[in-house]
Every structure is written in structure tokens, then in C-alpha cells.
Design a protein around this motif. Structure first.
Motif, PDB file in Angstrom:
ATOM      1  N   VAL A  68       8.715  19.662   8.801  1.00  0.00           N
ATOM      2  CA  VAL A  68       8.331  18.686   7.788  1.00  0.00           C
ATOM      3  C   VAL A  68       7.054  17.972   8.238  1.00  0.00           C
ATOM      4  O   VAL A  68       6.862  17.714   9.436  1.00  0.00           O
ATOM      5  N   LEU A  69       6.183  17.662   7.287  1.00  0.00           N
ATOM      6  CA  LEU A  69       4.884  17.075   7.610  1.00  0.00           C
ATOM      7  C   LEU A  69       4.756  15.613   7.214  1.00  0.00           C
ATOM      8  O   LEU A  69       3.854  14.926   7.697  1.00  0.00           O
ATOM      9  N   GLU A  70       5.605  15.136   6.327  1.00  0.00           N
ATOM     10  CA  GLU A  70       5.487  13.753   5.893  1.00  0.00           C
ATOM     11  C   GLU A  70       6.871  13.179   5.627  1.00  0.00           C
ATOM     12  O   GLU A  70       7.822  13.923   5.322  1.00  0.00           O
TER      13      GLU A  70
ATOM     14  N   LEU B 295      15.963  14.743   8.397  1.00  0.00           N
ATOM     15  CA  LEU B 295      16.168  15.525   9.614  1.00  0.00           C
ATOM     16  C   LEU B 295      16.691  16.926   9.344  1.00  0.00           C
ATOM     17  O   LEU B 295      16.751  17.742  10.264  1.00  0.00           O
ATOM     18  N   ASP B 296      17.090  17.214   8.115  1.00  0.00           N
ATOM     19  CA  ASP B 296      17.617  18.538   7.781  1.00  0.00           C
ATOM     20  C   ASP B 296      16.536  19.511   7.357  1.00  0.00           C
ATOM     21  O   ASP B 296      16.832  20.658   7.007  1.00  0.00           O
TER      22      ASP B 296
ATOM     23  N   ASP C 179      11.214  19.200  16.254  1.00  0.00           N
ATOM     24  CA  ASP C 179      10.550  17.913  16.441  1.00  0.00           C
ATOM     25  C   ASP C 179       9.679  17.587  15.233  1.00  0.00           C
ATOM     26  O   ASP C 179       9.349  18.452  14.420  1.00  0.00           O
ATOM     27  N   ILE C 180       9.314  16.314  15.145  1.00  0.00           N
ATOM     28  CA  ILE C 180       8.534  15.795  14.021  1.00  0.00           C
ATOM     29  C   ILE C 180       7.377  14.984  14.600  1.00  0.00           C
ATOM     30  O   ILE C 180       7.601  14.062  15.398  1.00  0.00           O
ATOM     31  N   PRO C 181       6.138  15.299  14.240  1.00  0.00           N
ATOM     32  CA  PRO C 181       5.008  14.495  14.735  1.00  0.00           C
ATOM     33  C   PRO C 181       4.981  13.124  14.065  1.00  0.00           C
ATOM     34  O   PRO C 181       5.239  12.995  12.865  1.00  0.00           O
ATOM     35  N   LEU C 182       4.663  12.110  14.851  1.00  0.00           N
ATOM     36  CA  LEU C 182       4.613  10.740  14.358  1.00  0.00           C
ATOM     37  C   LEU C 182       3.186  10.209  14.447  1.00  0.00           C
ATOM     38  O   LEU C 182       2.426  10.599  15.335  1.00  0.00           O
TER      39      LEU C 182
END
Length: 590
Positions: free
Chosen positions: A232-234, A227-228, A188-191
Motif C-alpha cells: 500500500v502506498l497511501e 494492514l490487510d 512493511d509500509i513506508p512512513l
């Protein structure tokens, strides 16, 4: 918890071996250069306006104390006055030094022990989280366990989920394994804000192929995420939005200064008239980004619709942060945008001003020559092109109306068909890109309905093929899997905490109706191979009905035998089945 939007990742787009985020050589060199120049910035700290801490009482200004002084009673003065404490009340315990000596001796004795501890059951300890993975007994097979967990198999299906809970928003990449029926979050990625729209693309800002997702939020910008890359943070880039270059530069400088052991720089006060430290980038949307569409022909182009009433076109490979074009033909919020599947310059837009428009992306502005429009009975919720009849455009409205036009007769022409599909409105419409005519709609009534868009009855309505409550709350999004490897997959989500995966291979009625319409004939045989398995699968609803019938007949016979009066028992009740309801063996994964 709300799931506002869904988007599938086509097969073959994702890297089967995703990587963890690592600093590039360019970033390392930049940080080193900032560190070398950190001394040059020492004088600038004097220009920083005084902080609000100066208004604090003297005894609360913690950073004014001299750490080099050995008098610890200064800190104690914050709690009690040292003069008020009698010497007899202070316990001078000199036993600490002796205890330290004893501990040191015990530690030395322990180190002299030549024996080594070797657990007999490493696997058992590891299962309880007790194994020391730093020791020599670490299992070599576990070295690549984390990598194996993140690697993708050929038949894995990935779906993007925009999710928000109170003040926390995330973009989840969920993995569905069709053979096992497993569904879980891959990463997942924080938004930074509530996600309103998602769009998948395969061209990045550098013009190279990859696996990217565009996210529209309540902020005015559009973030492009790779997405790969795990953890990731940004985003790789942001289209429009707030101009945060000064803050980003300050962060980089402080990272270099922290590495050099120097004092961090503080942000200067912004004494602007409007008290707004940040401003929007040139050409940015001025309100929430509600709709996104990634062009499949010109793959570096993204269309966005906003609550500010504008439609903008972006070239993510451009060095400029401004949009390539801006359209202002709508008078209210733009809820949906959709590129034509093969004509890369035709864009459909739908708005809360109760209109659907077609625009030529090669021109911009409000010229009537490049815009055609149709009125609809309510606010537009979703737009979709028929992938097999590419001249047909379908619109879903807030009042539940589905309308389809032939865009060759769009300006002022009558629709091909229009009817009420859901009583409580249609939230989204989706066409199956692999099965001709198969269309799905979702609604806040918690159901997904299937339609044959290529079969129109005498009343002017398309053929209804069934509906199902997918048990995930009110539905805001529905989408078919775009790749031919799994042509019968459907996902839906909304007000619940989970998404639903509906595998239509388990619906014999649907497969019988659309089996001959698969776009690639070779995959018809692949799906038919499972037909015997599907047809022989236990239908628990039918089994229960049959069991109820047998019990009723047996009870009637026993009653007749005991009474000996009547030859016939009471009429048996027929099991009621809705004409639109699908069998219970739906294979829904939640």
C-alpha cells in the motif's frame, strides 16, 4: 536505527489472506474522467508562471530543442563547436549496416532451429535464480508460492513496529510463529516521518470492520493504514495534518494526462506572505502527535495527545476532517493517553507538566467539573489501566517512579502504592490482559521487569517477580500479547535494530506464581500440558554449576590423595545467583 513504539494485533483481526493493492472501480472511472477532460486543461498551462529555468544559459535549456529536427549537431554544440571539428577527424564507419544485416541473418537462422532447450534440473537452476520462469517448464506448484508466503496461520502472532533510520521511517508488520520460534517481517509500509505512537483498531473510515493502525508522527497529522493490503502506498485517511488536497488533485490530473500522452501540468507558484504553500487542516494538531489510544468500546473513536499540549478526540467514520472534541487542560506536551477498558467515556492523560488527569469525554474545554488531576514527581512517560481491577490506573514517570491510584478516590486521594521501579526511569508500563496482576515495565537500562501488581508487601511495594536484560539496547516500549491464545507472550524494543519476544512459558518460576490467575480456566490446562517439557528442559546455568562443583570436588580429592595431609579440601565457592534474575532459558527471539 530506533524502534520508538510497538503494538500487537489481536488474534482474529488480520485477514488470513492479505491482498495486493488494486485500483477500485471508482478510482478507475475517476481517472478515465480526468483523461477525457485533459483537453480542457490545455489552455490553463499558459497561465503557469515561468520557471526558474529561464535564468539558465541558452545552451543549457534542454527542453527548448526541437526533437523533430534531424540535425544532431545542435546537441553536439553543447560540448564542442562543430565548426572547430575537421571533417577528417570524423570517422564515417559504414560497416554498421553490414553488421546489422549479419546479425539479422544469424537471428533468422537461430529461429529456424526446431530444437527446444529444456533444462534437466529446474529446481537447481531456480535455487540459483537462473530458471526462466516465463518458459513452459515453470513449475505449477510455484504459482501460489508468493500467496502462501503471505497467508497467515491460525496461531501466527502479529506485532506492529514503528522504526526509523536517519531519514527513512517504516511501519513493519512482524510475524511470530510460536511453534517454530520464527520472527520475521511479513510486510512493511513506508512512513513520511518518524513514528512516535501506534494504536491498533478494527473499524475503518467506512464504518466496516477491518485491520487498521493509527500512526502519530512528527508531522501534525494521524495516518490510518489498512494492514490487510500489501504494498500500500497511501493511508486510507489522515486526521488533521497538512491540507494537501491541491497536490493530490494535481497528481491525479497528471496521471490521466500521462496516460493520454499529454504534457504534464506544473505546480503553480505559491506567492503567500508567509511563503507557506500548505496550511493545516481545520482543528489539526499544531505539533508532533506523541500519544494515541483507540477506544475499545466506541471503536470508531481515537484519542490523541500532542506536543502542542492538547488532547483531541477523532471520529474516523465522520465526513468532517475536524476533531470531535479538543481538551486544553495540560500546560505542556501530552506524552500518554489511555482509554478506560470498559468505560468508553473515561480518558486518562499524562503530560510533561508533571500531572495525570482524568477527563469525561462527553464534555470538552477546561471545565473543572469534567477534569480530575494528580501531581507526579516527574514527567509522565506511560499510563496503563489494570484490566482486572478496572478502577486502578498506573503511571510510569521519567525518574523511575511507579504510581497506582484508585480513580474512585483520584481527586486529592493518596495512591495505592508508589515506589522507584528502575533507577534510570521507566519508559513504559503494560498489564497482561490474560493473567491477573502480571505487569511489566521497561527502562533505558535495557531491562524488562515483571511485577505482581495484586500483591503488596508490608513496605507498600508490589511484589517483584524478576527482571531480564533482553539484549536489544535501551528500551522504549513493552507490551503483552492481548489475545488468550498466547497469554504468556511479551515484546520489547528500543534503541536497537531488533525487537525481543519473551515467551514466559519457559519461565517456570513465573508460571508457578501466576498459573492459577489465567482469566480463562480452559487455557490453564493448555499451558500446564507443557510443564513437563519446561521442567525437564536443560538448564545450562545449573549444568555448568554442577559441572564446576564436580570438578572442584574431584580436584580436592586428588589433592588430598597426593598430599595425604588434609582430609578436607578448600571450601567450594557457591554459584552466585541474583535473587531477581530469571533462569537463562528464556526463549527470547531477536
Amino acid at each position: 536505527m530506533v524502534i520508538s513504539s510497538l503494538a500487537w494485533i489481536p488474534a482474529g483481526c488480520a485477514d488470513p489472506n492479505p491482498k495486493r493493492y488494486q485500483l477500485t472501480q471508482e478510482e478507475i472511472q475517476k481517472l478515465q474522467a480526468l483523461g477525457e477532460n485533459a483537453n480542457d486543461d490545455e489552455d490553463e498551462d499558459d497561465d503557469v508562471p515561468p520557471d526558474d529555468d529561464d535564468d539558465l544559459p541558452a545552451d543549457l535549456r534542454m527542453d527548448e530543442y526541437d526533437d523533430s529536427s534531424g540535425d544532431e549537431r545542435n546537441i553536439g554544440d553543447l560540448l564542442v563547436k562543430y565548426d572547430d571539428v575537421e571533417d577528417d577527424d570524423i570517422d564515417h564507419d559504414d560497416s554498421d549496416s553490414s553488421m546489422d544485416d549479419d546479425d539479422e541473418g544469424a537471428e533468422t537462422a537461430a529461429n529456424d532451429d526446431p530444437r527446444e532447450f529444456m533444462p534437466s534440473d529446474v529446481d537447481g537452476l531456480m535455487s540459483m535464480g537462473m530458471a526462466n520462469m516465463e518458459g513452459d517448464y515453470k513449475d505449477d506448484d510455484s504459482l501460489g508460492s508468493d500467496v502462501e508466503d503471505t497467508n497467515l496461520l491460525e496461531d501466527d502472532c502479529l506485532v506492529l513496529v514503528g522504526k526509523a533510520e536517519e531519514d527513512f521511517a517504516t511501519l513493519e508488520v512482524m510475524l511470530y510463529a510460536p511453534k517454530q520460534g520464527n520472527l520475521y517481517v511479513h510486510h512493511d509500509i513506508p512512513l513520511p516521518a518518524f513514528p512516535l505512537a501506534l494504536a491498533h483498531g478494527d473499524i475503518g473510515p467506512l464504518g466496516t470492520a477491518g485491520n487498521f493502525c493509527a500512526v502519530g508522527t512528527f508531522d501534525c497529522g494521524i495516518e490510518i493504514w489498512d494492514l490487510d493490503i500489501l504494498d500500500v502506498l497511501e493511508p486510507v485517511c489522515t486526521l488533521g495534518g497538512m491540507d494537501t488536497r491541491a497536490e493530490e488533485e494535481l497528481i491525479q490530473i497528471n496521471m490521466a494526462r500521462a496516460a493520454a500522452g499529454k504534457k504534464l501540468k506544473k505546480k503553480k507558484n505559491q506567492n503567500t506572505k508567509n511563503n507557506q504553500p500548505n496550511k493545516l487542516k481545520d482543528g489539526s494538531h499544531t505539533d508532533a502527535v506523541m500519544a494515541l489510544s483507540w477506544n475499545k468500546v466506541h471503536r470508531q473513536v481515537i484519542a490523541s495527545g500532542s506536543a502542542d499540549g492538547t488532547v483531541k478526540l477523532w471520529d474516523i467514520t465522520s465526513d468532517s476532517t475536524a476533531p470531535a472534541s479538543t481538551f486544553t487542560h495540560h500546560r505542556d506536551k501530552v506524552q500518554s493517553v489511555a482509554w478506560h477498558p470498559t468505560e468508553g467515556t473515561i480518558l486518562a492523560t499524562g503530560s510533561f507538566d508533571r500531572s495525570v488527569c482524568l477527563i469525561d469525554a462527553r464534555t470538552a474545554g477546561n471545565s473543572k467539573n469534567n477534569t480530575k488531576s494528580q501531581r507526579i514527581p516527574a514527567d509522565c512517560e506511560s499510563l496503563a489501566w489494570d484490566p482486572f481491577r478496572e478502577q486502578n490506573l498506573t503511571c510510569a514517570s521519567e525518574d523511575g517512579t511507579l504510581t497506582c491510584w484508585d480513580v474512585r478516590k483520584f481527586d486529592g486521594g493518596e495512591p495505592l502504592w508508589s515506589f522507584i521501579a528502575h533507577e534510570f526511569g521507566v519508559s513504559e508500563v503494560s498489564y497482561n490482559p490474560n493473567v491477573r496482576g502480571l505487569m511489566a515495565t521497561s527502562s533505558v537500562d535495557q531491562t524488562v521487569s515483571l511485577w505482581d501488581a495484586h500483591t503488596i508487601d508490608s513496605s507498600g511495594r508490589i511484589k517483584a517477580c524478576g527482571s531480564k536484560d533482553v539484549k536489544v539496547g535501551k528500551l522504549y516500549s513493552v507490551s503483552f500479547y492481548p489475545s488468550k491464545q498466547q497469554p504468556w507472550l511479551l515484546t520489547a524494543a528500543g534503541g536497537g535494530t531488533e525487537i525481543s519476544i519473551w515467551d514466559l512459558t519457559r519461565e517456570k518460576m513465573i508460571r508457578d506464581a501466576f498459573q492459577g490467575r489465567l482469566a480463562n480456566g480452559s487455557y490453564i490446562d493448555d499451558s500446564v500440558n507443557d510443564e513437563n517439557e519446561v521442567s525437564t528442559e536443560k538448564d545450562f546455568e545449573a549444568m555448568m554449576a554442577a559441572e564446576e562443583k564436580n570438578k572442584s570436588v574431584q580436584k580436592s580429592n586428588d589433592s588430598s590423595a597426593k598430599k595425604g595431609k588434609k582430609k578436607k579440601g578448600k571450601a567450594k565457592k557457591k554459584v552466585h545467583k541474583s535473587r531477581c534474575a530469571l533462569p537463562s532459558t528464556t526463549g527470547v527471539c531477536t
